[in-house]
Motif scaffolding. Structure first.
Motif, PDB file in Angstrom:
ATOM      1  N   UNK A   7      -8.572 -79.000 -97.388  1.00  0.00           N
ATOM      2  CA  UNK A   7      -9.875 -79.405 -96.870  1.00  0.00           C
ATOM      3  C   UNK A   7     -10.743 -80.029 -97.963  1.00  0.00           C
ATOM      4  N   UNK A   8     -10.504 -79.642 -99.227  1.00  0.00           N
ATOM      5  CA  UNK A   8     -11.213 -80.289-100.336  1.00  0.00           C
ATOM      6  C   UNK A   8     -10.893 -81.780-100.398  1.00  0.00           C
TER       7      UNK A   8
ATOM      8  N   UNK B 140     -11.896 -77.111-106.729  1.00  0.00           N
ATOM      9  CA  UNK B 140     -13.329 -76.802-106.672  1.00  0.00           C
ATOM     10  C   UNK B 140     -14.060 -77.371-107.890  1.00  0.00           C
ATOM     11  N   UNK B 141     -13.420 -77.318-109.055  1.00  0.00           N
ATOM     12  CA  UNK B 141     -14.033 -77.871-110.268  1.00  0.00           C
ATOM     13  C   UNK B 141     -14.179 -79.383-110.158  1.00  0.00           C
ATOM     14  N   UNK B 142     -13.175 -80.033-109.573  1.00  0.00           N
ATOM     15  CA  UNK B 142     -13.268 -81.482-109.388  1.00  0.00           C
ATOM     16  C   UNK B 142     -14.396 -81.832-108.429  1.00  0.00           C
TER      17      UNK B 142
ATOM     18  N   UNK C  22     -17.625 -84.172-109.300  1.00  0.00           N
ATOM     19  CA  UNK C  22     -18.009 -85.349-108.530  1.00  0.00           C
ATOM     20  C   UNK C  22     -19.413 -85.225-107.950  1.00  0.00           C
ATOM     21  N   UNK C  23     -19.804 -83.990-107.652  1.00  0.00           N
ATOM     22  CA  UNK C  23     -21.119 -83.781-107.062  1.00  0.00           C
ATOM     23  C   UNK C  23     -22.246 -84.049-108.065  1.00  0.00           C
TER      24      UNK C  23
END
Length: 311
Positions: free
Chosen positions: A158-159, A302-304, A308-309
């Motif tokens: 889903x990421x 999650x770190x990626x 990006x955020x």
């Protein structure tokens, strides 16, 4: 009018899934027969095509056994509730187009999958049998363990699409398929599905030489049919889910159905030639191999997303 169309849509889907279960059982018996150098069902009506329907009718008309000191209400309705939850899985499948409204389809699937644990607990506990409770303890510990890894792996996917809608897997895989760069996730999810669905080589809840059918030992007649159909409906749904997430075949329904058939054949083939695992090795596989790997990939993805955020 819209509500009537939605009701007809789900009713037709329910009937088609039930018919598919009958032919899935026939396919399993035929494939296992040829693997074991025998014919399988080949007598009933047209070369045994309607054998599953005959067996289903026979089971429905058999006598229902009611154990002493059971909980009658739960004993009678928990298998029916299990079948309904298996039908709910299919609500996220965009059959005619009305199902596309489910934007949080994967979250809905997680809820149904978690609720199935309680259904099997009620099924075993309601019969008030020590043998069914022992089988339930084995099955639920296996089911919960692999459900954790299954959800983490799906969240990893889903990421990649930033959505809970199953249809978005098709949109993001028009040019390239996730399977080619997420093969490790595909393999781990396939193993998790086999253990979640209680299929060989992880069929510990119904180890015939040890548990004599496990948690459903006291069930007969239509109650056993509902439990049996619930398991096979879940297998077909998991086949649809894994090939949609890694190949994006939702819009191409013909190819998706071919891949579901291939998944069903693969599950049957594995049952035909793989021996049953030891239970301690099953738990070693999930807690010391699949779960750490899936958690590592989850933290990495999650770190990626955070990078990006903020950049």
């Amino acid at each position: 009018m819209l509500m009537l169309l939605i009701f007809i849509n789900f009713l037709f889907l329910f009937l088609m899934v039930l018919m598919s279960v009958a032919f899935f059982i026939l396919l399993e018996r035929k494939v296992l027969g040829y693997i074991q150098l025998r014919k399988g069902p080949n007598k009933f009506l047209l070369k045994g095509i309607f054998q599953s329907m005959g067996d289903g009718l026979k089971l429905f008309f058999k006598e229902v056994n009611y154990p002493n000191n059971m909980n009658f209400f739960l004993f009678l309705f928990s298998p029916i509730l299990g079948l309904l939850i298996s039908v709910f899985f299919w609500f996220i499948y965009p059959y005619i187009g009305l199902n596309f409204l489910m934007s949080f389809g994967l979250i809905f699937m997680f809820c149904c999958s978690s609720f199935m644990v309680y259904i099997f607990l009620l099924i075993s506990w309601s019969s008030n049998s020590n043998y069914s409770v022992l089988g339930m303890i084995r099955f639920i510990s296996q089911m919960i363990s692999y459900e954790v890894s299954m959800m983490i792996i799906i969240i990893n996917l889903m990421f990649l699409i930033n959505s809970f809608n199953l249809n978005d897997f098709y949109i993001y895989q028009i040019n390239i398929k996730f399977f080619f760069f997420c093969f490790l996730l595909f393999f781990m999810l396939f193993i998790s599905f086999l253990a979640e669905m209680n299929r060989s080589p992880f069929d510990f809840s119904e180890g015939e030489s040890e548990l004599v059918s496990g948690f459903n030992i006291e069930f007969s007649s239509f109650s056993f049919v509902f439990i049996f159909m619930s398991e096979y409906m879940s297998i077909m749904f998991m086949g649809m889910l894994i090939f949609e997430m890694f190949f994006g075949l939702m819009m191409s329904k013909f190819y998706l159905n071919i891949f579901i058939l291939f998944f069903m054949f693969l599950v049957i083939w594995l049952r035909g030639f793989l021996p049953r695992f030891r239970y301690d090795k099953l738990m070693y596989l999930i807690w010391k191999l699949i779960l750490p790997l899936s958690l590592f990939l989850f933290i990495f993805n999650f770190s990626i997303q955070l990078f990006n955020l903020y950049h």
